[in-house]
Design an enzyme around this catalytic site. Structure first.
Site, PDB file in Angstrom:
ATOM      1  N   ARG A 114       5.361  -5.283  10.254  1.00 30.13           N
ATOM      2  CA  ARG A 114       4.417  -6.192   9.588  1.00 30.13           C
ATOM      3  C   ARG A 114       4.894  -6.352   8.151  1.00 30.13           C
ATOM      4  O   ARG A 114       5.237  -5.363   7.498  1.00 30.13           O
ATOM      5  CB  ARG A 114       3.008  -5.597   9.573  1.00 30.13           C
ATOM      6  CG  ARG A 114       2.048  -6.403   8.675  1.00 30.13           C
ATOM      7  CD  ARG A 114       0.760  -5.648   8.350  1.00 30.13           C
ATOM      8  NE  ARG A 114       0.096  -5.235   9.560  1.00 30.13           N
ATOM      9  CZ  ARG A 114      -0.622  -4.109   9.649  1.00 30.13           C
ATOM     10  NH1 ARG A 114      -0.751  -3.304   8.619  1.00 30.13           N
ATOM     11  NH2 ARG A 114      -1.194  -3.782  10.783  1.00 30.13           N
ATOM     12  N   ASP A 168       0.483   1.788   8.671  1.00 34.80           N
ATOM     13  CA  ASP A 168       0.280   1.053   7.422  1.00 34.80           C
ATOM     14  C   ASP A 168       1.155   1.671   6.330  1.00 34.80           C
ATOM     15  O   ASP A 168       1.503   2.847   6.391  1.00 34.80           O
ATOM     16  CB  ASP A 168      -1.182   1.173   6.963  1.00 34.80           C
ATOM     17  CG  ASP A 168      -2.125   0.264   7.751  1.00 34.80           C
ATOM     18  OD1 ASP A 168      -1.652  -0.617   8.489  1.00 34.80           O
ATOM     19  OD2 ASP A 168      -3.350   0.447   7.613  1.00 34.80           O
TER      20      ASP A 168
HETATM   21  P1  FDA Z   1      -2.606 -13.387  -2.171  1.00 30.68           P
HETATM   22  O1  FDA Z   1      -3.239 -12.123  -2.657  1.00 30.68           O
HETATM   23  O2  FDA Z   1      -1.638 -14.080  -3.055  1.00 30.68           O
HETATM   24  O3  FDA Z   1      -3.749 -14.380  -1.749  1.00 30.68           O
HETATM   25  C1  FDA Z   1      -3.502 -15.686  -1.283  1.00 30.68           C
HETATM   26  C2  FDA Z   1      -4.821 -16.382  -0.984  1.00 30.68           C
HETATM   27  O4  FDA Z   1      -5.453 -15.713   0.109  1.00 30.68           O
HETATM   28  C3  FDA Z   1      -5.847 -16.285  -2.114  1.00 30.68           C
HETATM   29  O5  FDA Z   1      -5.682 -17.313  -3.037  1.00 30.68           O
HETATM   30  C4  FDA Z   1      -7.143 -16.390  -1.343  1.00 30.68           C
HETATM   31  O6  FDA Z   1      -7.394 -17.720  -0.994  1.00 30.68           O
HETATM   32  C5  FDA Z   1      -6.849 -15.608  -0.083  1.00 30.68           C
HETATM   33  N1  FDA Z   1      -7.208 -14.178  -0.234  1.00 30.68           N
HETATM   34  C6  FDA Z   1      -6.356 -13.137  -0.395  1.00 30.68           C
HETATM   35  N2  FDA Z   1      -7.026 -11.975  -0.474  1.00 30.68           N
HETATM   36  C7  FDA Z   1      -8.324 -12.298  -0.364  1.00 30.68           C
HETATM   37  C8  FDA Z   1      -9.517 -11.524  -0.388  1.00 30.68           C
HETATM   38  N3  FDA Z   1      -9.496 -10.213  -0.533  1.00 30.68           N
HETATM   39  N4  FDA Z   1     -10.692 -12.192  -0.260  1.00 30.68           N
HETATM   40  C9  FDA Z   1     -10.723 -13.529  -0.092  1.00 30.68           C
HETATM   41  N5  FDA Z   1      -9.623 -14.309  -0.080  1.00 30.68           N
HETATM   42  C10 FDA Z   1      -8.448 -13.702  -0.217  1.00 30.68           C
HETATM   43  N6  FDA Z   1      -1.254  -3.849   2.073  1.00 30.68           N
HETATM   44  C11 FDA Z   1      -0.581  -2.686   1.950  1.00 30.68           C
HETATM   45  O7  FDA Z   1      -0.214  -2.310   0.837  1.00 30.68           O
HETATM   46  N7  FDA Z   1      -0.290  -1.946   3.074  1.00 30.68           N
HETATM   47  C12 FDA Z   1      -0.625  -2.333   4.322  1.00 30.68           C
HETATM   48  O8  FDA Z   1      -0.327  -1.631   5.288  1.00 30.68           O
HETATM   49  C13 FDA Z   1      -1.330  -3.565   4.459  1.00 30.68           C
HETATM   50  N8  FDA Z   1      -1.712  -4.035   5.675  1.00 30.68           N
HETATM   51  C14 FDA Z   1      -2.215  -5.304   5.791  1.00 30.68           C
HETATM   52  C15 FDA Z   1      -2.467  -5.855   7.051  1.00 30.68           C
HETATM   53  C16 FDA Z   1      -2.858  -7.183   7.179  1.00 30.68           C
HETATM   54  C17 FDA Z   1      -3.077  -7.760   8.537  1.00 30.68           C
HETATM   55  C18 FDA Z   1      -3.031  -7.987   6.009  1.00 30.68           C
HETATM   56  C19 FDA Z   1      -3.407  -9.430   6.096  1.00 30.68           C
HETATM   57  C20 FDA Z   1      -2.842  -7.428   4.770  1.00 30.68           C
HETATM   58  C21 FDA Z   1      -2.456  -6.097   4.630  1.00 30.68           C
HETATM   59  N9  FDA Z   1      -2.276  -5.523   3.386  1.00 30.68           N
HETATM   60  C22 FDA Z   1      -1.633  -4.306   3.294  1.00 30.68           C
HETATM   61  C23 FDA Z   1      -2.811  -6.180   2.168  1.00 30.68           C
HETATM   62  C24 FDA Z   1      -1.763  -7.050   1.499  1.00 30.68           C
HETATM   63  O9  FDA Z   1      -0.758  -6.259   0.924  1.00 30.68           O
HETATM   64  C25 FDA Z   1      -2.390  -7.936   0.402  1.00 30.68           C
HETATM   65  O10 FDA Z   1      -2.963  -7.117  -0.579  1.00 30.68           O
HETATM   66  C26 FDA Z   1      -3.435  -8.915   0.908  1.00 30.68           C
HETATM   67  O11 FDA Z   1      -3.104  -9.434   2.160  1.00 30.68           O
HETATM   68  C27 FDA Z   1      -3.588 -10.084  -0.070  1.00 30.68           C
HETATM   69  O12 FDA Z   1      -2.373 -10.770  -0.178  1.00 30.68           O
HETATM   70  P2  FDA Z   1      -2.080 -12.225   0.435  1.00 30.68           P
HETATM   71  O13 FDA Z   1      -0.774 -12.150   1.125  1.00 30.68           O
HETATM   72  O14 FDA Z   1      -3.195 -12.668   1.269  1.00 30.68           O
HETATM   73  O15 FDA Z   1      -1.825 -13.154  -0.808  1.00 30.68           O
END
Ligand code: FDA
Length: 343
Positions: free
Chosen positions: A215, A163
């Site tokens: 990732r 990560d």
């Molecule tokens: P965004 O935050 O723009 O959200 C888009 C939509 O997704 C929202 O409108 C909502 O509908 C839904 N959503 C997002 N987060 C939600 C929540 N918490 N609860 C409910 N709905 C939600 N970060 C990092 O810094 N280092 C890492 O190693 C990782 N590893 C990692 C692995 C995996 C498999 C995932 C999916 C994510 C990570 N992350 C991470 C976290 C990542 O950086 C990020 O903070 C979250 O995925 C939220 O961003 P989105 O891309 O979902 O978009």
């Protein structure tokens, strides 16, 4: 004496919650960005951790995002996910440890995680934060712990993805990743890139030339403006740009395999558009999402024939993980608050 201490902790916990409840409307009035920053601060504050741990209700809320505290609960959750046609990456919760002993104990838990995955024949690999293995104490300690983990994973033909954490750790994280991959010849190690960092395009270029297993996520920490885009639109366009770079013919020819980690339909649809235009096969990439978030979307992607991997966190150290999830979507706070008032 112990009872009085426990009582004191409980009162402190309730006062903290009261403070947070009072802070929320003020922060909302001052904009969502402030609320996010406040929550990310809270995820790192030890007083918040202590307060949350003494609240059984906070633990209940954590259950939405965390598979449980024990390895058995994590295995059971992974089995259910596998039965729905999705792969898993397991995360033994914990980060920023301050004692070498804590780092070694996390390493031992992760070693047994690989034994369990193999014994139960689960479709699961493991994701690891290097600060959990001692990166902030001594990079040599984290490397030593990782080498033992990589050997165990390799003995089962399994994989580890490192990560990515705060921006001041990107160089040391990439250094350890490259030592494992090139000096120690572990070809079962992967890495994470965050689209909010300015440097990521440069890092991705090099990782593409190396044919890495990557990732891509947006990034979950509070970063200074010198390091990361402050504006969500910039992070999103960087995400789409990096996705296209890592799915390009050159990247795939070099052996890059991309995990598109997001719950954002705009990012997913943007990636799918490129995938269709380039006629990329479904086994050349995967979507990744977090346990308990956008379950409908997870199932929909599987139904459409795409590969999906779910990131399944477990363990007693759920506090910073939970608060980061609240920060990503402040609407989750109402879920949190409403549960505080339920039995
Ligand atoms: P965004 O935050 O723009 O959200 C888009 C939509 O997704 C929202 O409108 C909502 O509908 C839904 N959503 C997002 N987060 C939600 C929540 N918490 N609860 C409910 N709905 C939600 N970060 C990092 O810094 N280092 C890492 O190693 C990782 N590893 C990692 C692995 C995996 C498999 C995932 C999916 C994510 C990570 N992350 C991470 C976290 C990542 O950086 C990020 O903070 C979250 O995925 C939220 O961003 P989105 O891309 O979902 O978009």
């Amino acid at each position: 004496m112990a009872e009085r201490k426990e009582e004191g902790r409980r009162i402190w916990a309730y006062l903290s919650i009261l403070g947070i409840l009072l802070a929320i409307p003020i922060l909302i009035l001052n904009g969502e960005q402030w609320l996010k920053r406040f929550l990310i601060y809270l995820s790192q504050a030890s007083w918040g951790r202590g307060a949350a741990r003494s609240l059984p209700l906070a633990k209940k809320v954590a259950q939405r995002f965390v598979a449980g505290e024990s390895i058995d609960e994590a295995m059971a959750a992974s089995r259910v996910i596998n039965n729905h046609g999705m792969s898993v990456t397991l995360d033994y919760l914990g980060e920023s440890v301050t004692e070498p002993e804590e780092a070694r104990s996390a390493r031992d838990e992760i070693l047994s995680l690989f034994d369990q995955i193999d014994r139960l024949k689960l479709d699961a690999n493991v994701s690891i934060k290097l600060t959990q293995l001692g990166l902030r104490i001594d990079p040599g300690l984290a490397l030593d712990n990782m080498q033992q983990i990589m050997s165990r994973a390799a003995s089962y033909n399994n994989r580890v993805r490192i990560d990515m954490e705060e921006s001041d750790l990107v160089d040391s994280t990439l250094d350890i990743y490259r030592i494992l991959k090139y000096e120690n010849k572990f070809d079962n190690v992967g890495i994470v890139i965050q689209s909010y960092l300015y440097r990521s395009e440069q890092d991705v270029r090099r990782l593409i030339s190396e044919g890495a297993w990557i990732r891509l996520c947006k990034g979950a920490y509070a970063e200074p403006p010198e390091a990361a885009f402050a504006d969500k639109d910039d992070t999103d366009s960087s995400y789409l740009n990096l996705t296209r770079m890592m799915l390009s013919p050159e990247a795939r020819e070099n052996g890059v395999y991309l995990g598109i980690a997001t719950h954002d339909e705009k990012m997913i649809n943007g990636a799918l558009q490129y995938i269709r235009d380039q006629e990329i096969q479904t086994n050349e990439f995967e979507f990744q999402m977090l346990y308990g978030i956008r379950r409908g979307l997870q199932v929909e992607l599987i139904r459409k024939g795409y590969q999906v991997r779910i990131y399944v966190p477990y363990g007693a150290a759920w506090y910073p993980y939970l608060v980061r999830r609240l920060a990503e979507r402040p609407a989750n706070l109402w879920f949190f608050v409403s549960n505080l008032f339920k039995n």
